[in-house]
Design an enzyme around this catalytic site. Structure first.
Site, mmCIF file in Angstrom:
data_model
loop_
_atom_site.group_PDB
_atom_site.id
_atom_site.type_symbol
_atom_site.label_atom_id
_atom_site.label_comp_id
_atom_site.label_asym_id
_atom_site.label_seq_id
_atom_site.Cartn_x
_atom_site.Cartn_y
_atom_site.Cartn_z
ATOM 1 N N HIS A 5 -39.141 3.942 -12.569
ATOM 2 C CA HIS A 5 -39.590 5.308 -12.265
ATOM 3 C C HIS A 5 -40.401 5.282 -10.969
ATOM 4 O O HIS A 5 -41.262 4.414 -10.793
ATOM 5 C CB HIS A 5 -40.459 5.840 -13.394
ATOM 6 C CG HIS A 5 -41.075 7.176 -13.084
ATOM 7 N ND1 HIS A 5 -40.350 8.346 -13.137
ATOM 8 C CD2 HIS A 5 -42.340 7.511 -12.689
ATOM 9 C CE1 HIS A 5 -41.141 9.363 -12.807
ATOM 10 N NE2 HIS A 5 -42.357 8.867 -12.531
ATOM 11 N N GLY A 12 0.780 -1.218 0.000
ATOM 12 C CA GLY A 12 0.000 0.000 0.000
ATOM 13 C C GLY A 12 0.816 1.275 0.000
ATOM 14 O O GLY A 12 1.926 1.342 -0.537
#
Length: 452
Positions: A431, A133
């Protein structure tokens, strides 16, 4: 991810990790322990607090005497981290991944076998994956302290500062600055670059800056940081802006000027592991280093420093080692900034595409015209689709608004399959949903959006 996927594919796996939290081993690394997960917990808490103060009344909800119990808020954040870290421990046990606590160091190669030392013992492995990292970048001559902190320290401030300084207007600086601004701090953000979020599409960055300034974040661009002094009771910062020397004083200072590859203690020099001029481990297109049997993924090899990019690299590498066709499509890696409103994008910006000589057409749709956003009471932002003018293939999708961290996945899926704006426009969306804004933006590429 690499360890678990490799174990699923039949490898005998040991994961070496030195991360600690509260003096105890804590699986999950930077992202889970002091990065992505705790910061999102704090963002969520601070957004709820602001909603109660400023938005609840619009919904007919009357609240009086709302206040912050910061210790409880921080404790909740820690409980989220502990739960997720425990989940990693469970997954390791489930997949029979051995967890070794300590700093792993490449010692030597014996034939086709690598010897790695950890906590006074040696582990033999045919394949070694370096996934160490990155670490926070500091400023020359500046030491992190109780008042001068990096991202992890910014998640554990003991009180809400009256005046908070943030150096760096990138993802970390803006997210953490937003947290403490909502909790009551006066926040000043100092950025060396001449503009805001210059990696994002220009339309998005311009609109986002306007929103954050409305919220009270005070941005200064093109500044040159000079002296930084921790007096014990405050932090004094001298910087140059527009040729003028400025002195500012803050209760706390967050330094968020990027991250550097973490290779300290890895033994790279002793075994001849090649690093580039910036300290990243050099790899080829299959994550192979210059040493046979040694691979590297994630932040330590550079590119986008994103947890999900590193995760996918880990899975891809494990599959490659098993003889499968693991890969990562870097052209479709999503970026998300978890501010309010959120920012998300994948692929090329309109400016990048034009710079590459591509002919583009774009479509844009505002959340002000979206029924679900109106119902939520948050119509900030818009969705923008960038497509190739000749082929209609989607080159990039860019979003600003509530919940766009979730909406971007649809765009990434279409891009992953080489889809067009027409493909996205012809897909039926429920919707009312926020996702309809994505469909309408795709329709707007050909100037046929219905609701705008």
């Amino acid at each position: 991810m690499a360890a678990i996927r490799a174990a699923q594919l039949g490898f005998k796996v040991a994961c070496i990790d030195s991360f600690e939290r509260g003096g105890k081993p804590a699986l999950g690394g930077t992202c889970l322990n002091v990065g992505c997960i705790p910061s999102k917990a704090m963002l969520d808490s601070s957004e709820k607090y602001e909603m109660i103060l400023h938005e609840a009344a619009d919904h007919g909800i009357q609240v009086q005497g709302a206040s912050i119990d910061l210790n409880k808020m921080l404790a909740r954040k820690d409980s989220v981290v502990e739960k997720m870290s425990g989940g990693v421990t469970f997954l390791f046990k489930k997949n029979k991944v051995a967890s070794l606590h300590g700093l792993g160091k490449l010692e030597r190669q014996e034939g086709d076998t690598w010897i790695v030392s950890v906590a006074g013992t040696e582990v033999a492995a045919k394949n070694v994956i370096v996934a160490t990292g990155s670490s926070p970048r500091s400023l020359p001559g500046v030491q992190f302290s109780e008042r001068i902190v990096e991202n992890s320290g910014a998640l554990t401030l003991p009180e809400v500062p009256q005046k908070l300084g943030v150096i760096g207007a990138g993802v970390i600086g803006v997210e953490l600055g937003s947290v403490w601004r909502r909790l009551g701090a006066s926040v000043t953000v100092l950025e060396a670059l001449p503009g805001f979020l210059m990696a994002a599409d220009a339309a998005i960055s311009k609109a986002a800056l306007r929103e954050f300034q409305k919220q009270g974040l005070d941005f200064h661009f093109g500044v040159q940081i000079g002296a930084i002094q921790d007096t014990g009771s405050s932090v004094k910062v001298t910087y140059t802006e527009n040729g003028q020397d400025v002195q500012a004083e803050f209760d706390r200072l967050i330094v968020a000027v990027g991250r550097v590859p973490h290779t300290a203690g890895l033994g790279a020099e002793a075994v001849g592991l090649q690093l580039d001029e910036r300290g990243f481990v050099k790899v080829d297109g299959h994550f192979r280093t210059n040493l046979k049997g040694v691979y590297a993924i994630g932040d330590v090899i550079g590119g986008a420093m994103l947890a999900h990019k590193a995760e996918d690299e880990g899975v891809a590498l494990a599959e490659q080692l098993a003889g499968k066709a693991g890969h990562v499509n870097y052209d479709a890696v999503p970026w998300v900034i978890y501010t309010s409103p959120e920012i998300a994008w994948a692929g090329l910006t309109e400016q990048e595409a034009t710079k590459r000589g591509l002919k583009v057409k774009t479509g844009q749709f505002p959340f002000t015209a979206n029924g679900r956003a109106t119902g939520h009471g948050d119509t900030r932002g818009f969705v923008k689709v960038v497509a190739d003018a000749d082929t209609d293939r989607i080159l990039g999708v860019h979003m600003l608004g509530g919940g766009v961290s979730e909406l971007i996945a649809e765009a990434v899926s279409v891009m992953e399959f080489g889809g067009s704006a027409e493909d996205l426009a012809r897909t039926v969306h429920a919707h009312p949903t926020l996702s309809e804004a994505v469909k309408e933006a795709a329709m707007a590429v050909d100037k046929r959006a219905i609701h705008a």
